[in-house]
Design an enzyme around this catalytic site. Structure first.
Site, PDB file in Angstrom:
ATOM      1  N   LEU A  75       5.508   6.507  -2.150  1.00 59.80           N
ATOM      2  CA  LEU A  75       5.027   7.558  -1.268  1.00 59.80           C
ATOM      3  C   LEU A  75       5.815   7.500   0.032  1.00 59.80           C
ATOM      4  CD1 LEU A  75       2.782   9.761  -0.898  1.00 59.80           C
ATOM      5  CD2 LEU A  75       1.555   8.034   0.424  1.00 59.80           C
TER       6      LEU A  75
ATOM      7  N   LYS B 249       0.615  12.096  -3.174  1.00 59.49           N
ATOM      8  CA  LYS B 249      -0.567  11.322  -2.775  1.00 59.49           C
ATOM      9  C   LYS B 249      -1.783  11.831  -3.548  1.00 59.49           C
ATOM     10  CE  LYS B 249      -2.256   9.216   1.521  1.00 59.49           C
ATOM     11  NZ  LYS B 249      -1.710   7.860   1.327  1.00 59.49           N
TER      12      LYS B 249
ATOM     13  N   TYR C  32      -4.769  13.748  -1.357  1.00 59.46           N
ATOM     14  CA  TYR C  32      -5.485  13.347  -0.152  1.00 59.46           C
ATOM     15  C   TYR C  32      -4.523  12.896   0.931  1.00 59.46           C
ATOM     16  CZ  TYR C  32      -4.698   8.331  -0.957  1.00 59.46           C
ATOM     17  OH  TYR C  32      -4.115   7.097  -1.117  1.00 59.46           O
TER      18      TYR C  32
ATOM     19  N   GLU D 200       6.803  -0.479  -3.438  1.00 60.69           N
ATOM     20  CA  GLU D 200       5.907  -0.404  -2.280  1.00 60.69           C
ATOM     21  C   GLU D 200       4.718  -1.312  -2.569  1.00 60.69           C
ATOM     22  OE1 GLU D 200       4.571   3.646  -1.886  1.00 60.69           O
ATOM     23  OE2 GLU D 200       3.872   3.753  -3.947  1.00 60.69           O
TER      24      GLU D 200
END
Length: 286
Positions: free
Chosen positions: A201, A145, A34, A177
């Protein structure tokens, strides 16, 4: 005009009207990837960057997107114009396709495009947020993702219950992250951010923050940094496509960051200026 818009495989309506086939592989396996961004003045922000990453994620998982990039870009731009409001959350995904449940998917299966658009507001970059840290227990496909977001859901729910904005994740003391954002620090006038590897990501907002630093002459180091360095940082910056850039003043209930507002605001102002130029907006939110 829609208050909220849903799209699946050529059909458009409200989220209650658009039906998804039972055998879409997302239901059984979370089998898809996505993207999401903000839109201002019905212009999806940094759309080309997000589409590049979308196609890269799909390619990494051998998912066939049923549209060329230009066609999907036009679809998204057309759909966002059909939703009320001036700022929006724009989400799209592709699942591997529809087939009876089975782990082996076979060759040539064509993916299914989903889109969801709703009015939304962008996070206030002038307001400090609170953060917490947790061990990063996710699997090692952080650079793709994917729809497999259960760990992010659990981290985010825990953060919400604890009254904090986000959870900073770390592997053996190395910050990676956040649950659904990137996190970087400023120390002695230098921006430090985890390198783009399999654990994080490659954030579009993070990438544009780094580009903004280059334009402003702010040094950038893309290297690993520790939780101790995070707690000792002059600034802690959380970036995402829906909130651009936020800063923290508390981590794990202790004061942290918020010591170099001059450098932080230079970066923030440059990113807001870029958003205004891209979308034609003159304010972040109405």
């Amino acid at each position: 005009m829609f208050k909220e818009l849903a799209y699946y495989d050529g059909k458009t309506g409200t989220p209650d009207e658009v039906m998804i086939p039972f055998n879409d592989r997302s239901h059984f396996f979370g089998d898809g990837v996505y993207e999401a961004t903000a839109a201002g003045n019905h212009v999806p922000y940094l759309l080309d960057d997000h589409l590049d990453r979308f196609y890269s994620s799909a390619n990494a998982l051998d998912i066939n997107i049923p549209m060329e990039k230009a066609e999907l870009k036009k679809l998204l731009c057309d759909l966002v114009k059909q939703v009320e409001g001036n700022t929006h959350f724009v989400y799209w995904q592709v699942t591997r396709g529809v087939a009876p449940r089975g782990h082996v998917y076979g060759e040539g299966m064509m993916g299914k495009i989903w889109v969801y658009i709703r009015p939304s507001k962008i996070g206030d970059p002038e307001t400090a947020v609170k953060l917490k840290t947790r061990p990063d227990l996710r699997f090692e496909y952080g650079n793709i993702k994917t729809l497999n977001l259960l760990p992010a859901v659990l981290y985010s729910e825990e953060a919400s219950r604890d009254g904090v904005h986000e959870t900073i994740l770390h592997r053996n003391g190395i910050v990676t992250e956040c649950a659904h954002s990137n996190v970087s620090i400023i120390k002695d006038g230098v921006l430090i951010s985890h390198p783009n590897d399999q654990y994080i990501l490659r954030g579009i907002a993070k990438t544009h923050m780094i580009q903004a630093c280059y334009r402003l002459g702010i040094p950038v180091l893309e290297r690993e940094y520790t939780v101790d360095e995070l707690m000792d940082a002059d600034e802690i910056l959380v970036t995402s496509s829906s909130n651009f850039i936020l800063f923290a003043d508390t981590v794990d209930g202790k004061p942290a960051g918020n010591k170099d507002p001059k450098t932080r605001n230079r970066i923030k102002d440059e990113l807001v200026k870029e958003y205004f130029a891209y979308t034609g907006r003159t304010t972040i939110n109405d």
